[in-house]
Design an enzyme around this catalytic site. Structure first.
Site, PDB file in Angstrom:
ATOM      1  N   SER A   1       4.819  -1.284   3.898  1.00  0.00           N
ATOM      2  CA  SER A   1       4.981  -2.652   4.400  1.00  0.00           C
ATOM      3  C   SER A   1       5.031  -3.625   3.223  1.00  0.00           C
ATOM      4  O   SER A   1       4.223  -3.523   2.296  1.00  0.00           O
ATOM      5  CB  SER A   1       3.800  -3.055   5.283  1.00  0.00           C
ATOM      6  OG  SER A   1       3.562  -2.098   6.281  1.00  0.00           O
TER       7      SER A   1
ATOM      8  N   GLU B   1      -9.147  -1.147   6.769  1.00  0.00           N
ATOM      9  CA  GLU B   1      -7.938  -1.360   7.580  1.00  0.00           C
ATOM     10  C   GLU B   1      -8.263  -1.172   9.064  1.00  0.00           C
ATOM     11  O   GLU B   1      -7.904  -1.991   9.895  1.00  0.00           O
ATOM     12  CB  GLU B   1      -6.856  -0.374   7.138  1.00  0.00           C
ATOM     13  CG  GLU B   1      -5.554  -0.532   7.908  1.00  0.00           C
ATOM     14  CD  GLU B   1      -4.390   0.236   7.261  1.00  0.00           C
ATOM     15  OE1 GLU B   1      -4.610   0.926   6.268  1.00  0.00           O
ATOM     16  OE2 GLU B   1      -3.268   0.109   7.775  1.00  0.00           O
TER      17      GLU B   1
ATOM     18  N   GLN C   1       0.842  -1.205   0.000  1.00  0.00           N
ATOM     19  CA  GLN C   1       0.000   0.000   0.000  1.00  0.00           C
ATOM     20  C   GLN C   1       0.875   1.253   0.000  1.00  0.00           C
ATOM     21  O   GLN C   1       1.643   1.452   0.939  1.00  0.00           O
ATOM     22  CB  GLN C   1      -0.857  -0.005   1.266  1.00  0.00           C
ATOM     23  CG  GLN C   1      -1.756   1.188   1.424  1.00  0.00           C
ATOM     24  CD  GLN C   1      -2.298   1.275   2.849  1.00  0.00           C
ATOM     25  OE1 GLN C   1      -1.596   1.648   3.775  1.00  0.00           O
ATOM     26  NE2 GLN C   1      -3.549   0.907   3.026  1.00  0.00           N
ATOM     27  N   GLY C   2       0.786   2.058  -1.042  1.00  0.00           N
ATOM     28  CA  GLY C   2       1.618   3.261  -1.147  1.00  0.00           C
ATOM     29  C   GLY C   2       0.820   4.513  -0.838  1.00  0.00           C
ATOM     30  O   GLY C   2       0.403   5.230  -1.758  1.00  0.00           O
ATOM     31  N   TYR C   3       0.596   4.755   0.431  1.00  0.00           N
ATOM     32  CA  TYR C   3      -0.103   5.972   0.838  1.00  0.00           C
ATOM     33  C   TYR C   3       0.908   6.961   1.438  1.00  0.00           C
ATOM     34  O   TYR C   3       1.111   8.038   0.924  1.00  0.00           O
ATOM     35  CB  TYR C   3      -1.152   5.668   1.913  1.00  0.00           C
ATOM     36  CG  TYR C   3      -2.444   5.051   1.432  1.00  0.00           C
ATOM     37  CD1 TYR C   3      -2.642   4.718   0.106  1.00  0.00           C
ATOM     38  CD2 TYR C   3      -3.481   4.802   2.333  1.00  0.00           C
ATOM     39  CE1 TYR C   3      -3.829   4.152  -0.317  1.00  0.00           C
ATOM     40  CE2 TYR C   3      -4.672   4.245   1.918  1.00  0.00           C
ATOM     41  CZ  TYR C   3      -4.842   3.920   0.591  1.00  0.00           C
ATOM     42  OH  TYR C   3      -6.020   3.364   0.197  1.00  0.00           O
ATOM     43  N   SER C   4       1.542   6.566   2.571  1.00  0.00           N
ATOM     44  CA  SER C   4       2.354   7.519   3.346  1.00  0.00           C
ATOM     45  C   SER C   4       3.563   8.016   2.563  1.00  0.00           C
ATOM     46  O   SER C   4       4.151   7.271   1.772  1.00  0.00           O
ATOM     47  CB  SER C   4       2.856   6.862   4.628  1.00  0.00           C
ATOM     48  OG  SER C   4       1.796   6.317   5.352  1.00  0.00           O
TER      49      SER C   4
HETATM   50  C1  LIG Z   1       2.948  -1.157  11.367  1.00  0.00           C
HETATM   51  C2  LIG Z   1       2.760  -0.065  10.349  1.00  0.00           C
HETATM   52  C3  LIG Z   1       2.537  -0.384   9.038  1.00  0.00           C
HETATM   53  C4  LIG Z   1       2.399   0.628   8.109  1.00  0.00           C
HETATM   54  N1  LIG Z   1       2.239   0.266   6.792  1.00  0.00           N
HETATM   55  C5  LIG Z   1       2.060   1.220   5.883  1.00  0.00           C
HETATM   56  C6  LIG Z   1       1.887   0.862   4.515  1.00  0.00           C
HETATM   57  O1  LIG Z   1       1.941  -0.316   4.152  1.00  0.00           O
HETATM   58  N2  LIG Z   1       1.682   1.841   3.620  1.00  0.00           N
HETATM   59  C7  LIG Z   1       1.627   3.159   3.970  1.00  0.00           C
HETATM   60  O2  LIG Z   1       1.381   3.979   3.103  1.00  0.00           O
HETATM   61  N3  LIG Z   1       1.847   3.540   5.259  1.00  0.00           N
HETATM   62  C8  LIG Z   1       2.067   2.598   6.220  1.00  0.00           C
HETATM   63  N4  LIG Z   1       2.284   2.962   7.512  1.00  0.00           N
HETATM   64  C9  LIG Z   1       2.392   4.373   7.858  1.00  0.00           C
HETATM   65  C10 LIG Z   1       1.245   4.889   8.720  1.00  0.00           C
HETATM   66  O3  LIG Z   1       0.053   5.004   7.985  1.00  0.00           O
HETATM   67  C11 LIG Z   1       1.723   6.230   9.280  1.00  0.00           C
HETATM   68  O4  LIG Z   1       2.801   5.937  10.168  1.00  0.00           O
HETATM   69  C12 LIG Z   1       0.651   6.938  10.033  1.00  0.00           C
HETATM   70  O5  LIG Z   1      -0.362   7.377   9.176  1.00  0.00           O
HETATM   71  C13 LIG Z   1       1.250   8.153  10.791  1.00  0.00           C
HETATM   72  O6  LIG Z   1       1.968   8.978   9.937  1.00  0.00           O
HETATM   73  P1  LIG Z   1       3.473   9.434  10.264  1.00  0.00           P
HETATM   74  O7  LIG Z   1       4.278   8.218  10.613  1.00  0.00           O
HETATM   75  O8  LIG Z   1       3.948  10.295   9.164  1.00  0.00           O
HETATM   76  O9  LIG Z   1       3.352  10.260  11.605  1.00  0.00           O
HETATM   77  P2  LIG Z   1       2.912  11.774  11.742  1.00  0.00           P
HETATM   78  O10 LIG Z   1       1.679  12.022  10.944  1.00  0.00           O
HETATM   79  O11 LIG Z   1       4.086  12.663  11.464  1.00  0.00           O
HETATM   80  O12 LIG Z   1       2.541  11.854  13.263  1.00  0.00           O
HETATM   81  C14 LIG Z   1       3.549  11.940  14.289  1.00  0.00           C
HETATM   82  C15 LIG Z   1       2.835  12.030  15.626  1.00  0.00           C
HETATM   83  O13 LIG Z   1       2.017  13.228  15.642  1.00  0.00           O
HETATM   84  C16 LIG Z   1       0.668  12.902  15.951  1.00  0.00           C
HETATM   85  N5  LIG Z   1      -0.255  13.729  15.162  1.00  0.00           N
HETATM   86  C17 LIG Z   1      -0.143  14.049  13.840  1.00  0.00           C
HETATM   87  N6  LIG Z   1      -1.181  14.837  13.461  1.00  0.00           N
HETATM   88  C18 LIG Z   1      -1.965  14.985  14.580  1.00  0.00           C
HETATM   89  C19 LIG Z   1      -3.189  15.670  14.835  1.00  0.00           C
HETATM   90  N7  LIG Z   1      -3.833  16.348  13.863  1.00  0.00           N
HETATM   91  N8  LIG Z   1      -3.702  15.596  16.085  1.00  0.00           N
HETATM   92  C20 LIG Z   1      -3.067  14.912  17.081  1.00  0.00           C
HETATM   93  N9  LIG Z   1      -1.898  14.261  16.889  1.00  0.00           N
HETATM   94  C21 LIG Z   1      -1.360  14.284  15.662  1.00  0.00           C
HETATM   95  C22 LIG Z   1       0.491  11.437  15.546  1.00  0.00           C
HETATM   96  O14 LIG Z   1      -0.528  10.813  16.300  1.00  0.00           O
HETATM   97  C23 LIG Z   1       1.878  10.866  15.879  1.00  0.00           C
HETATM   98  O15 LIG Z   1       1.923  10.532  17.244  1.00  0.00           O
HETATM   99  C24 LIG Z   1       2.475   1.992   8.476  1.00  0.00           C
HETATM  100  C25 LIG Z   1       2.749   2.305   9.804  1.00  0.00           C
HETATM  101  C26 LIG Z   1       2.904   1.300  10.724  1.00  0.00           C
HETATM  102  C27 LIG Z   1       3.259   1.678  12.112  1.00  0.00           C
END
Ligand SMILES: Cc1cc2nc3c(=O)[nH]c(=O)nc-3n(C[C@H](O)[C@H](O)[C@H](O)COP(=O)(O)OP(=O)(O)OC[C@H]3O[C@@H](n4cnc5c(N)ncnc54)[C@H](O)[C@@H]3O)c2cc1C
Length: 405
Positions: free
Chosen positions: A159, A243, A124-127
């Site tokens: 992932s 999800e 999944q290519g979202y982040s």
């Molecule tokens: C096990 C796992 C599998 C994953 N697999 C995939 C995958 O296959 N494909 C994919 O695309 N992504 C994947 N991800 C990524 C995941 O979707 C992101 O980690 C998640 O959306 C958070 O984004 P970020 O890591 O950029 O953190 P950030 O968005 O930078 O957040 C950092 C911190 O700030 C807090 N925060 C941010 N905005 C707010 C707000 N508005 N209010 C309160 N708190 C806030 C968050 O809660 C977090 O604690 C995976 C992540 C994990 C852990």
């Protein structure tokens, strides 16, 4: 409140149990196959019996069963009890309902049959580095050149990208569109091609499950957009909801709690089984309270589904609460683990085939922390519950970003 399923459903449960006793785990030569292949063989048999891929039409490799949430619930319970593969792994499991709802006839015929058996591996290519919680800020772009999408940009935390054959991704196809949610498209892309560079990221536990994926002129045919061009945000919502519903279900929580109880019974602490230690018992009872409340919320979710009513935000609540309970259980498991347990192997690959994943208590603890972020972090779930469920004012940080200069 009567939580019994009734005689018709109990007969069905018996059928499922007998099927599982005969078919899982595989035996003989089949038991020597790789896990992914074993899982695919088993899934084909389970689909033929109408137990898996129930919402997918037969024309696309599914078992096309009439919607019946009680049967679906019994299947989940019995498969979990037998340790049999239920889901095809997170990325593919989320794509299936999205393709059924939004895919073209050609896309469904091309991709669903291999996806429902688990033979076609997806990521999944979202982040992206600047788009996680704020997913609509995706910058990876795709341009239509001579009838093909040409992609430039970077994804992160992808992932299984190092194993996947295909990626479904959010890309910006209409950079001039007004507002960051507009102008995104949901695109299906082959992973094995020049222009895609997958760089595994090493996790704290030494495992490489995540990747960075760089796109430098990768290509996809023009008809690989799912849903309408520029409407990818709405399409991605259905994947994300799937999800959230799949993460930390009550079945998983109950299974993990029974494993924790077994661990507390079988591990000695201060010269006696850990379960006899008052401090451990106190923690177990607290956790059991949370586990039971999670189980009852999932019954509420089921009741809503059976009545055709919207479950509202119960799925979001379950993701938030279920992942929190998983961390409490994993932390206690880590504290009472026997000496030597930390050397137990860690197989993330099991997650792809529906296994619970981690025998190693440190890895289990770390994994429990990471699933709090997957599919939207706990903070984001809290924001959604606060704003849409409780009618609280919008997140201050988001309001500030949107305020006119
Ligand atoms: C096990 C796992 C599998 C994953 N697999 C995939 C995958 O296959 N494909 C994919 O695309 N992504 C994947 N991800 C990524 C995941 O979707 C992101 O980690 C998640 O959306 C958070 O984004 P970020 O890591 O950029 O953190 P950030 O968005 O930078 O957040 C950092 C911190 O700030 C807090 N925060 C941010 N905005 C707010 C707000 N508005 N209010 C309160 N708190 C806030 C968050 O809660 C977090 O604690 C995976 C992540 C994990 C852990």
């Amino acid at each position: 409140m009567d939580l019994r399923y009734g005689p018709e459903y109990e007969r069905f449960r018996q059928e499922v149990r007998e099927f599982l006793a005969e078919t899982w785990p595989l035996s003989g030569e089949e038991a020597k196959l790789e896990r992914v292949q074993q899982s695919a063989r088993f899934r084909k048999r389970a689909i033929a019996r109408g137990y898996l891929a129930r919402a997918v039409p037969r024309a696309y490799g599914g078992s096309e069963q009439p919607p019946d949430v009680l049967r679906a619930s019994i299947i989940r319970e019995e498969f979990a009890r037998a340790g049999a593969p239920l889901d095809v792994g997170a990325p593919a499991a989320q794509l299936i309902p999205t393709l059924v709802a939004h895919g073209t006839e050609e896309q469904k015929r091309a991709y669903l049959p291999g996806t429902v058996t688990g033979e076609l591996l997806w990521c999944q290519g979202y982040s992206e580095p600047g788009a996680g919680s704020d997913l609509a800020s995706v910058q990876t772009r795709a341009e239509l050149v001579d009838g093909e999408w040409v992609i430039h940009g970077q994804k992160i935390w992808t992932s299984y990208a190092h194993w996947a054959e295909m990626i479904y991704m959010l890309v910006r196809t209409e950079p001039a569109a007004a507002g960051k949610h507009a102008g995104l498209s949901y695109l299906l892309v082959d992973m094995q091609q020049p222009g895609i560079d997958v760089r595994p990221l090493k996790s704290l536990n030494g495992d490489s499950h995540f990747n960075e994926v760089f796109f430098d002129g990768a290509r996809a045919p023009a008809d690989r957009i799912v849903g309408r061009r520029g409407q990818g945000w709405n399409v991605s919502r259905s994947t994300l909801q799937a999800e959230r519903n799949a993460v930390a279900t009550a079945d998983t929580t109950l299974k993990q709690f029974s494993e924790l109880l077994e661990l507390a019974k079988s591990t000695r602490r201060n010269g006696r089984p850990a379960i006899e230690d008052p401090a451990v018992r106190q923690r177990l009872v607290e956790i059991e309270g949370y586990v039971t409340s999670h189980e009852y919320s999932s019954h509420r979710q089921l009741t809503c589904a059976a009545r055709g009513e919207s479950p509202g935000l119960i799925g979001t609540m379950n993701k938030l609460v279920g992942t929190d309970i998983a961390t409490r259980m994993a932390r206690l498991g880590l504290e009472i683990s026997a000496e030597g347990a930390l050397d137990a192997p860690y197989h993330h690959a099991e997650m792809l085939t529906g296994g619970s994943g981690e025998a190693n208590p440190v890895a289990r603890f770390l994994h429990s922390l990471s699933i709090r972020a997957g599919g939207g972090t706990s903070n984001i779930q809290r924001n959604i519950i606060g704003e849409r469920g409780l009618g609280l004012p919008r997140d201050f940080a988001v309001q500030k970003r949107k305020a006119p200069a």
